[in-house]
Design a protein around this motif. Structure first.
Motif, PDB file in Angstrom:
ATOM      1  N   ASN A  17       1.078  -0.756   0.134  1.00  0.00           N
ATOM      2  CA  ASN A  17      -0.024   0.108  -0.091  1.00  0.00           C
ATOM      3  C   ASN A  17       0.264   1.336  -0.417  1.00  0.00           C
ATOM      4  O   ASN A  17       0.916   1.922  -0.926  1.00  0.00           O
ATOM      5  CB  ASN A  17      -0.999   0.166   1.226  1.00  0.00           C
ATOM      6  CG  ASN A  17      -2.171  -0.610   0.433  1.00  0.00           C
ATOM      7  OD1 ASN A  17      -2.458  -1.129   0.011  1.00  0.00           O
ATOM      8  ND2 ASN A  17      -2.383  -1.138   1.973  1.00  0.00           N
ATOM      9  N   GLY A  20      -7.259  -5.328   0.838  1.00  0.00           N
ATOM     10  CA  GLY A  20      -5.663  -5.697   1.947  1.00  0.00           C
ATOM     11  C   GLY A  20      -6.046  -5.392   3.565  1.00  0.00           C
ATOM     12  O   GLY A  20      -4.762  -6.323   4.053  1.00  0.00           O
ATOM     13  N   LYS A  30       2.556   2.340  -3.660  1.00  0.00           N
ATOM     14  CA  LYS A  30       1.130   1.838  -4.434  1.00  0.00           C
ATOM     15  C   LYS A  30       1.119   3.290  -4.162  1.00  0.00           C
ATOM     16  O   LYS A  30       0.566   3.732  -5.347  1.00  0.00           O
ATOM     17  CB  LYS A  30      -0.136   1.074  -4.248  1.00  0.00           C
ATOM     18  CG  LYS A  30      -0.212  -0.014  -5.028  1.00  0.00           C
ATOM     19  CD  LYS A  30      -1.707  -0.778  -5.607  1.00  0.00           C
ATOM     20  CE  LYS A  30      -2.381  -0.977  -3.937  1.00  0.00           C
ATOM     21  NZ  LYS A  30      -3.471  -1.644  -4.427  1.00  0.00           N
TER      22      LYS A  30
END
Ligand SMILES: Nc1ncnc2c1ncn2[C@@H]1O[C@H](COP(=O)(O)OP(=O)(O)OP(=O)(O)O)[C@@H](O)[C@H]1O
Ligand SMILES: [Mg+2]
Length: 258
Positions: free
Chosen positions: A144, A209, A147
């Motif tokens: 994360n 997630g 990203k």
């Protein structure tokens, strides 16, 4: 008594509602890749499609299949967690090797994304944990961070002791951040800050997630918290109970008295 019953009914209604939403969201997320898959395969099968375009269509189809397989994996994990079938194999383990391994993967991903990934602090600790699940948890947080941080940014991980009885794994990024209004929702299933944009772009995840991360942490008796400011970056912190090895024959770092 009536009040107790009303409260129970309200709780049941809420959990049925959550279940209905989960099923609806999951079906919707599965339908999208199926639609793309059908179009790709139709293109590959069409007699008028040139050979080169057929290959491109099949490659795209493979990508959609990978995406769907990931989604089904996540859904199964959450479904098992809901049922209480944790399938956790907890044993005394060291966190340092797991964190180093995750850092290696993160460094490679970070290079591809134009980010600096670092691990400035590692204090090893033992926990009663499932190594594969903890690795998955750390990776979810780190992927994360990667990203949601634009090129040129920084992602920093630390593993450190807290008050002699807990160990903290923290991931700090200098990325997009999350607004105060959005923060309460980040751990909800299928929640994404910007559904439309993140679906269309490369970033497009499923919003599962962090829900999985949250489950793994809770199954280990720990906590997962987030601090974030829009446009400034985020810090996700996992706190796990530290295992103090009390066996008399335990290998000790410090010399023992005779
Ligand atoms: N480090 C971060 N910085 C900014 N936003 C974040 C960060 N981590 C999570 N988010 C926001 O929270 C949302 C939910 O995260 P989560 O990991 O659950 O889903 P996802 O990354 O979209 O998809 P996936 O299921 O593939 O993980 C993200 O879509 C993003 O909007
Ligand atoms: Mg994610």
């Amino acid at each position: 008594l009536a009040e107790t019953l009303n409260r129970m009914i309200a709780r049941l209604q809420a959990s049925f509602g959550a279940l209905r939403r989960f099923t609806a969201d999951a079906s919707h997320e599965l339908k999208t890749p199926l639609t793309v898959l059908r179009a790709d395969i139709e293109r590959a099968m069409h007699p008028g499609t040139p050979q080169a375009d057929r290959l491109v269509a099949l490659e795209e189809a493979m990508q959609e299949i990978t995406r769907m397989a990931d989604l089904v994996d996540s859904l199964l994990t959450l479904a098992r967690a809901d049922e209480g079938r944790f399938d956790l194999h907890r044993e005394p383990i060291h966190l340092e090797p797991i964190v180093r391994d995750v850092t290696e993967t993160a460094t490679i991903l970070g290079e591809g994304a134009g980010l600096t990934v670092s691990l400035p602090l590692v204090e090893d600790a033992m926990v009663l944990g499932d190594a594969a699940r903890l690795r998955q948890l750390f990776l979810n947080l780190v992927t994360n961070a990667i990203k949601y941080t634009p090129r040129g940014g920084k992602v920093e991980m630390t593993l450190s002791h807290r008050n002699n009885n807990a160990v903290a794994f923290a991931v700090r990024d200098s990325g997009l951040g999350i607004s105060a209004a959005d923060l309460p929702y980040v751990f909800e299933r299928f929640w994404r800050a910007d559904r439309v944009r993140s679906r269309a772009s490369e970033r497009g995840g499923f919003g599962l997630g962090l829900a999985i991360a949250q489950w793994i942490v809770q199954a280990h008796g720990g906590t997962l918290t987030v601090q974030s400011r829009l446009g400034r970056g985020s810090v996700f912190t996992v706190l796990l109970p530290m295992l103090v090895d009390e066996r008399p024959d335990a290998p000790a770092d410090a010399p023992q008295e005779a």
